[in-house]
Scaffold this motif. Structure first.
Motif, mmCIF file in Angstrom:
data_model
loop_
_atom_site.group_PDB
_atom_site.id
_atom_site.type_symbol
_atom_site.label_atom_id
_atom_site.label_comp_id
_atom_site.label_asym_id
_atom_site.label_seq_id
_atom_site.Cartn_x
_atom_site.Cartn_y
_atom_site.Cartn_z
ATOM 1 N N VAL A 32 -33.653 -74.748 8.337
ATOM 2 C CA VAL A 32 -34.286 -73.627 9.040
ATOM 3 C C VAL A 32 -33.219 -72.782 9.729
ATOM 4 O O VAL A 32 -32.092 -73.213 9.917
ATOM 5 N N GLY A 33 -33.615 -71.571 10.106
ATOM 6 C CA GLY A 33 -32.757 -70.723 10.914
ATOM 7 C C GLY A 33 -32.003 -69.661 10.167
ATOM 8 O O GLY A 33 -31.248 -68.908 10.765
ATOM 9 N N GLN A 34 -32.180 -69.575 8.849
ATOM 10 C CA GLN A 34 -31.365 -68.641 8.093
ATOM 11 C C GLN A 34 -31.636 -67.171 8.406
ATOM 12 O O GLN A 34 -30.727 -66.357 8.353
ATOM 13 N N SER A 35 -32.855 -66.811 8.742
ATOM 14 C CA SER A 35 -33.197 -65.401 8.928
ATOM 15 C C SER A 35 -32.414 -64.752 10.065
ATOM 16 O O SER A 35 -32.140 -63.559 10.030
ATOM 17 N N ARG A 36 -32.009 -65.520 11.064
ATOM 18 C CA ARG A 36 -31.285 -64.931 12.192
ATOM 19 C C ARG A 36 -29.770 -65.092 12.069
ATOM 20 O O ARG A 36 -29.034 -64.774 12.996
ATOM 21 N N LEU A 37 -29.308 -65.588 10.920
ATOM 22 C CA LEU A 37 -27.883 -65.842 10.726
ATOM 23 C C LEU A 37 -27.304 -64.973 9.615
ATOM 24 O O LEU A 37 -26.408 -65.391 8.880
ATOM 25 N N ALA A 38 -27.775 -63.757 9.500
ATOM 26 C CA ALA A 38 -27.348 -62.857 8.431
ATOM 27 C C ALA A 38 -25.839 -62.616 8.450
ATOM 28 O O ALA A 38 -25.207 -62.508 7.395
ATOM 29 N N ALA A 39 -25.239 -62.544 9.628
ATOM 30 C CA ALA A 39 -23.786 -62.302 9.709
ATOM 31 C C ALA A 39 -22.995 -63.438 9.078
ATOM 32 O O ALA A 39 -21.955 -63.201 8.452
ATOM 33 N N SER A 40 -23.480 -64.659 9.211
ATOM 34 C CA SER A 40 -22.800 -65.807 8.595
ATOM 35 C C SER A 40 -22.828 -65.703 7.080
ATOM 36 O O SER A 40 -21.825 -65.958 6.413
ATOM 37 N N PHE A 41 -23.968 -65.329 6.527
ATOM 38 C CA PHE A 41 -24.073 -65.208 5.072
ATOM 39 C C PHE A 41 -23.250 -64.035 4.563
ATOM 40 O O PHE A 41 -22.664 -64.107 3.485
ATOM 41 N N ALA A 42 -23.183 -62.964 5.331
ATOM 42 C CA ALA A 42 -22.341 -61.832 4.947
ATOM 43 C C ALA A 42 -20.870 -62.244 4.948
ATOM 44 O O ALA A 42 -20.107 -61.871 4.050
ATOM 45 N N ALA A 43 -20.453 -63.026 5.937
ATOM 46 C CA ALA A 43 -19.065 -63.495 5.999
ATOM 47 C C ALA A 43 -18.728 -64.410 4.826
ATOM 48 O O ALA A 43 -17.572 -64.476 4.399
ATOM 49 N N LEU A 44 -19.724 -65.106 4.302
ATOM 50 C CA LEU A 44 -19.522 -65.984 3.146
ATOM 51 C C LEU A 44 -19.723 -65.252 1.824
ATOM 52 O O LEU A 44 -19.657 -65.856 0.755
ATOM 53 N N ALA A 45 -19.978 -63.954 1.893
ATOM 54 C CA ALA A 45 -20.158 -63.081 0.719
ATOM 55 C C ALA A 45 -21.355 -63.500 -0.134
ATOM 56 O O ALA A 45 -21.321 -63.359 -1.356
ATOM 57 N N HIS A 80 -18.907 -71.066 9.554
ATOM 58 C CA HIS A 80 -20.023 -70.161 9.846
ATOM 59 C C HIS A 80 -21.329 -70.953 9.856
ATOM 60 O O HIS A 80 -21.671 -71.603 8.869
ATOM 61 N N VAL A 81 -22.061 -70.880 10.959
ATOM 62 C CA VAL A 81 -23.338 -71.584 11.051
ATOM 63 C C VAL A 81 -24.345 -70.887 10.142
ATOM 64 O O VAL A 81 -24.583 -69.687 10.271
ATOM 65 N N VAL A 82 -24.924 -71.671 9.218
ATOM 66 C CA VAL A 82 -25.856 -71.111 8.241
ATOM 67 C C VAL A 82 -27.258 -71.706 8.345
ATOM 68 O O VAL A 82 -28.141 -71.322 7.581
ATOM 69 N N GLY A 83 -27.477 -72.637 9.257
ATOM 70 C CA GLY A 83 -28.809 -73.213 9.397
ATOM 71 C C GLY A 83 -28.810 -74.388 10.352
ATOM 72 O O GLY A 83 -27.784 -74.732 10.956
#
Length: 125
Positions: A32-45, A80-83
């Motif tokens: 859980v928690g991915q929706s508020r961690l968009a910056a982490s996913f962007a950093a991981l491309a 990067h925290v992703v969840g």
């Protein structure tokens, strides 16, 4: 009075559990928690048109200072925290941390983009 004090064994920094797999069915644990961690996913491309990514994630506990118990476990890839994990998988990961006397676990994860946005699935032994 007992003359000996029980010492807790020292914790190792991190323990790697499992092997990477390209099969999506090998990653059954939802997080859980991915929706508020968009910056982490962007950093991981990781993008909506990109391929799923298989990597090792670091699971680190967050301890409630009042209860002195694990309240949550963060999932990080490359720092990067992703969840986050929630029960019952949180209890299972906490038991693995205790069993291995580890401060953190490295477990296989699969990062991918679904219609709902970025997602992370894990595999625990």
């Amino acid at each position: 009075m007992w003359p000996f004090k029980r010492r807790t064994p020292p914790r190792v920094e991190s323990v790697r559990l499992g092997e990477l797999s390209s099969d999506a069915d090998d990653y059954p644990i939802l997080t859980v928690g991915q929706s508020r961690l968009a910056a982490s996913f962007a950093a991981l491309a990781l993008t909506s048109d990109g391929q799923p990514r298989v990597d090792f994630a670091t699971l680190r506990p967050i301890v409630d200072p009042n209860l002195r118990r694990i309240a949550d476990i963060t999932i990080a890839v490359e720092g990067h925290v992703v969840g986050y994990l929630r029960p019952p998988d949180l209890r299972r990961a906490a038991a693995l941390l205790d069993e291995h006397h580890a401060a953190a676990l490295e477990v296989p994860c699969r990062l991918f983009w679904s219609p709902a946005g970025p997602e992370v699935n894990l595999r625990l032994p």
